[in-house]
Scaffold this active site. Structure first.
Site, PDB file in Angstrom:
ATOM      1  N   ASP A 155      42.026  14.831  -2.186  1.00  0.00           N
ATOM      2  CA  ASP A 155      43.419  15.220  -2.408  1.00  0.00           C
ATOM      3  C   ASP A 155      44.118  15.249  -1.051  1.00  0.00           C
ATOM      4  OD1 ASP A 155      45.834  16.538  -2.723  1.00  0.00           O
ATOM      5  OD2 ASP A 155      45.047  18.062  -4.080  1.00  0.00           O
TER       6      ASP A 155
ATOM      7  N   PHE B  94      43.656  24.270  -3.287  1.00  0.00           N
ATOM      8  CA  PHE B  94      44.964  24.290  -3.941  1.00  0.00           C
ATOM      9  C   PHE B  94      45.303  22.852  -4.315  1.00  0.00           C
ATOM     10  CE2 PHE B  94      49.527  23.996  -4.322  1.00  0.00           C
ATOM     11  CZ  PHE B  94      49.802  25.062  -5.160  1.00  0.00           C
TER      12      PHE B  94
ATOM     13  N   LYS C 191      54.067  14.055  -2.207  1.00  0.00           N
ATOM     14  CA  LYS C 191      54.953  14.734  -1.271  1.00  0.00           C
ATOM     15  C   LYS C 191      55.726  13.768  -0.370  1.00  0.00           C
ATOM     16  CE  LYS C 191      52.736  19.257  -1.426  1.00  0.00           C
ATOM     17  NZ  LYS C 191      53.724  19.872  -2.335  1.00  0.00           N
TER      18      LYS C 191
END
Length: 406
Positions: A222, A137, A251
């Protein structure tokens, strides 16, 4: 019409939130419009790693917004250089390209990998490939969902961008077999978050580093969810002592109040970008840079990486003990644990609703996994308060399951 119904009437149904209307948050706590206070064990998929309304973040937000917020990168601004310098120093990289959301940073990494493949490795034009892992994801843009293995993310959004090869996550042999002269990069999450906090086998990242060195391929990690202290290290790849060629962060970098992300790499890779080759109106704006710098400083000065390691070990131990006979697996690192519920014991979504009723907010993924990821600022007392309520819910489920089996 109540507030939830009003929202549903005008907001596209691309999410299915719990029927709780939140009003305000403070630290690790969220309060709904009825005044009910609950512990946040989700922290916005790691975006709220510093808790809600951290006073240092709000102070910098207010001061910088009053001084200078957005001008676009057409001009220089004071906070950007210090922010990226600190980020690069922490990450062990030479340069950074600031963006806003995680998906934008992933897209930046894809562009960097392809350009490196053509201009440095010498891949024939239009032939560059990037190897990804099944279960990944990396975001929701059309390019990114095109190499997702989850059909629900892809359904109705094709045709998709070519140039991606998927292999099973954690299978270094399969990945090695997939490398060709056209391979520019390997793009993976060191721990797969949305897939259910899926951990690779020991030595996996080390082997990938070796393969990339042997075959002249970039290793891009990532760490949008797993980075910045979430796993008990600044970055999850540090558990194996590897150094990626490219690193994607986001984030938590925004301190829970603002979207901030970046792609980091060596000067050799970043030097392939020139004016006009990439950009973003809001990426690297003064407000984002000031917030990002303060977020990094807070993590460092409040020793939140160490807190994540210590509290995470405690949380994992307690969750494993209280879910015996209910969970097929309890896995993760730091304050990032996935509890994989045995379907015969119950639905993860039903349990998440029960936890919310008991005062703990979390989220299920892929039907069976409940994710626990409280803010890194959580105290041991607050953590145990939440775990005690989790234990009551899981205990009730165990008794019900046992009675049903009998």
């Amino acid at each position: 019409m109540d507030a939830i119904s009003r929202e549903r009437e005008v907001c596209a149904a691309n999410y299915a939130p719990l029927p709780i209307m939140l009003s305000h948050g403070e630290g690790v706590w969220l309060t709904d419009t009825s005044g009910v206070k609950r512990l946040d064990m989700m922290s916005g998929y790691s975006a709220v790693s510093l808790g809600h309304g951290h006073p240092r973040i709000l102070k910098v937000l207010n001061e910088q917004a009053r001084k200078l917020a957005v001008t676009s990168r057409a001009f220089h601004s004071e906070p950007l250089g210090p922010f990226l310098a600190k980020l690069c120093a922490i990450a062990g990289q030479e340069m950074a390209l600031p963006m806003n959301t995680g998906a934008e940073a992933v897209e930046t990494a894809i562009k960097a990998a392809r350009r490196w493949g053509y201009r440095v490795k010498g891949i024939a034009p239009g032939k560059a490939e990037i190897i990804v892992a099944a279960g990944n994801f990396h975001g929701r843009t059309t390019t990114i969902v095109g190499f997702s293995s989850d059909e629900s993310y892809r359904d109705g959004f094709g045709p998709f961008t070519p140039g991606f090869v998927s292999v099973p996550f954690g299978d270094a042999a399969a990945l090695e077999a997939a490398i060709t002269p056209h391979t520019a990069a390997i793009l993976i999450e060191p721990i797969q978050g949305e897939a259910g906090i899926v951990m690779p086998p020991a030595g996996y990242l080390t082997r990938l580093r070796e393969l990339c060195d042997e075959r002249n391929v970039l290793l891009i990690l990532d760490e949008i969810q797993s980075g910045l202290g979430r796993t008990g290290r600044w970055f999850a790849h540090q558990h194996e002592g590897v150094r990626p060629d490219g690193l994607i962060v986001g984030k938590a970098l925004g301190g829970g109040v603002y979207p901030v992300s970046a792609f980091l790499a060596s000067r050799a890779v970043m030097g392939l970008f020139e004016p006009g080759s990439h950009g973003s109106t809001f990426g690297g704006n003064a407000l984002a840079a000031a917030i990002g710098l303060e977020a990094l400083t807070v993590i460092e000065e409040e020793r939140l990486v160490q807190r994540s390691a210590e509290h995470g070990a405690h949380m994992k131990q307690r969750l494993a003990a209280m879910t015996q006979g209910i969970a097929r697996d309890v896995r993760g690192a730091g304050l990032w644990i996935g509890v994989d519920i045995d379907p015969e014991a119950g639905s993860a979504k039903t349990i998440v609703k029960a936890l919310a009723g008991a005062g703990v907010l979390t989220k299920e993924t892929h039907d069976t996994v409940i994710r626990f990821a409280p803010p890194l600022t959580i105290s041991r007392q607050e953590l145990d308060w939440g775990l005690d309520r989790c234990e009551a819910v899981f205990g009730s489920l165990a008794r019900h399951t046992g009675a049903a089996a009998a």
